[in-house]
Design a protein around this motif. Structure first.
Motif, PDB file in Angstrom:
ATOM      1  N   LYS A  63      19.744  -0.566 -69.483  1.00  0.00           N
ATOM      2  CA  LYS A  63      19.298  -0.434 -68.089  1.00  0.00           C
ATOM      3  C   LYS A  63      18.983  -1.794 -67.484  1.00  0.00           C
ATOM      4  O   LYS A  63      19.294  -2.062 -66.311  1.00  0.00           O
ATOM      5  N   GLY A 121      10.834  -2.017 -76.308  1.00  0.00           N
ATOM      6  CA  GLY A 121      10.375  -2.290 -74.959  1.00  0.00           C
ATOM      7  C   GLY A 121      10.141  -3.750 -74.638  1.00  0.00           C
ATOM      8  O   GLY A 121      10.506  -4.219 -73.560  1.00  0.00           O
ATOM      9  N   GLY A 138      19.947   2.528 -72.972  1.00  0.00           N
ATOM     10  CA  GLY A 138      18.523   2.543 -73.269  1.00  0.00           C
ATOM     11  C   GLY A 138      17.815   1.493 -72.439  1.00  0.00           C
ATOM     12  O   GLY A 138      18.304   1.087 -71.379  1.00  0.00           O
ATOM     13  N   ARG A 139      16.677   1.016 -72.931  1.00  0.00           N
ATOM     14  CA  ARG A 139      15.905   0.044 -72.157  1.00  0.00           C
ATOM     15  C   ARG A 139      16.713  -1.216 -71.865  1.00  0.00           C
ATOM     16  O   ARG A 139      16.723  -1.728 -70.743  1.00  0.00           O
ATOM     17  N   SER A 191      13.416  -6.144 -73.911  1.00  0.00           N
ATOM     18  CA  SER A 191      14.501  -5.669 -73.043  1.00  0.00           C
ATOM     19  C   SER A 191      14.951  -6.731 -72.052  1.00  0.00           C
ATOM     20  O   SER A 191      16.149  -6.965 -71.862  1.00  0.00           O
ATOM     21  N   GLU A 192      13.988  -7.386 -71.411  1.00  0.00           N
ATOM     22  CA  GLU A 192      14.341  -8.339 -70.355  1.00  0.00           C
ATOM     23  C   GLU A 192      15.009  -9.585 -70.925  1.00  0.00           C
ATOM     24  O   GLU A 192      16.020 -10.066 -70.388  1.00  0.00           O
TER      25      GLU A 192
END
Length: 324
Positions: free
Chosen positions: A159, A98, A155-156, A101-102
């Protein structure tokens, strides 16, 4: 008894300080714990291990850790940890999902832009003193607006990549083990593609965002590369072994695909020598999560898992424990 924690190499200082508030902490030198033998020498003295992906936490290491209670990997992946052996030894394993991700999605887009617009090649041209004025035929690349991106692994991170790509006017196709919820497909205008082969055939850009498993190892091989359009770009911020690098180097040198942007490699830290000379191939040294914010968040998530396990917190209250 004071618990002891081994961090295999230097990480963000505030993470080390957080662990030092609770336990005795030892930090290895960079490169010190890149093989099984080096970990075997010391692991028996520690109750917790915070390794990098470069540290092989094998069955031998886990079985030698007679005090070891938790391994908290400094990564979202954990293919360097023998999960089955850890379970048999009663050792908890955590990862850091998590939080990266960015930053990883930013890196994927950076590689895409650099590859599509031949940024590195153009910069080298300028630095070498060859720029003698605007040329209408120099460094012609791919315009992203109106193109189609195939995302392998929704996934994260996948996306997050899709959301960024949509902002560039790129249409989204995706292949995943499971179809995502309908609301997300509608938000991203994303089309599910049941077969990876079809995804490769239809995409102008193929972005790899899948985990490394037996099924995804060399998923992008010579046959898959031949299915891609000759102008297509391959972007890999997942794991190196998802791609057969020998086949990719061959495809690039032969002009079978338009280019590639890679942040991960099959035999890290080694890079296939033919990739180093391949046309329109942008290579970065595994920096997808390399932002101040993300590296701190990764470390803190791993540290909190260690603190939770050693303090006796119930498993269900430690969200990043790996359960397979």
């Amino acid at each position: 008894m004071s618990y002891r924690v081994l961090i295999t190499e230097p990480i963000v200082e505030s993470v080390i300080q957080k662990l030092e508030e609770h336990f005795k902490v030892e930090v290895g030198e960079r490169g010190q714990f890149y093989d099984e033998a080096s970990l075997l020498e010391v692991i028996g003295d520690f109750d917790a291990l915070l390794p990098m992906l470069s540290s092989p936490v094998t069955d031998k290491v886990l079985n030698a850790g007679n005090r070891l209670k938790v391994v908290a990997n400094h990564a979202v992946g954990y293919n360097n940890v023998d999960i089955e052996a850890a379970q048999q030894a009663g050792i908890k394993v955590a990862n850091t999902p998590g939080v990266l991700s960015e930053s990883s999605a930013d890196c994927a887009m950076a590689l895409l832009l650099a590859t599509a617009r031949k940024i590195v090649e153009a910069q080298d041209f300028l630095y070498e003193g060859k720029f003698d004025g605007w040329d209408p035929l120099s460094f012609l690349g791919m315009e992203l607006n109106g193109k189609t991106m195939g995302i392998f692994g929704m996934g994260r991170i996948g996306k997050a990549v899709a959301r960024r790509a949509k902002g560039f006017g790129i249409s989204i196709l995706y292949h995943n083990r499971n179809r995502v919820e309908k609301e997300l497909e509608q938000e991203l205008d994303a089309e599910y593609i049941p077969k990876l082969e079809t995804l490769a055939e239809r995409a102008d850009i193929l972005s790899l965002n899948c985990p490394l498993t037996d099924e995804t190892h060399h998923a992008i091989d010579a046959e898959m590369l031949k299915r891609m359009p000759s102008h297509a770009l391959l972007i890999n911020t997942a794991r190196g072994p998802v791609v057969d690098e020998e086949a990719l180097a061959e495809a690039l040198h032969n002009g079978e695909i338009g280019g590639a942007g890679l942040d991960v490699f099959e035999e890290e830290p080694e890079v296939h020598p033919r990739l180093l000379t391949a046309p329109n191939c942008v290579l970065t040294p595994h920096i997808a999560s390399a932002t101040h914010e993300t590296r701190k968040a990764i470390g803190m998530l791993a540290a909190n898992a260690i603190i939770g396990v050693l303090d006796g917190t119930p498993d269900e209250q430690i969200p990043n424990l790996v359960h397979v």
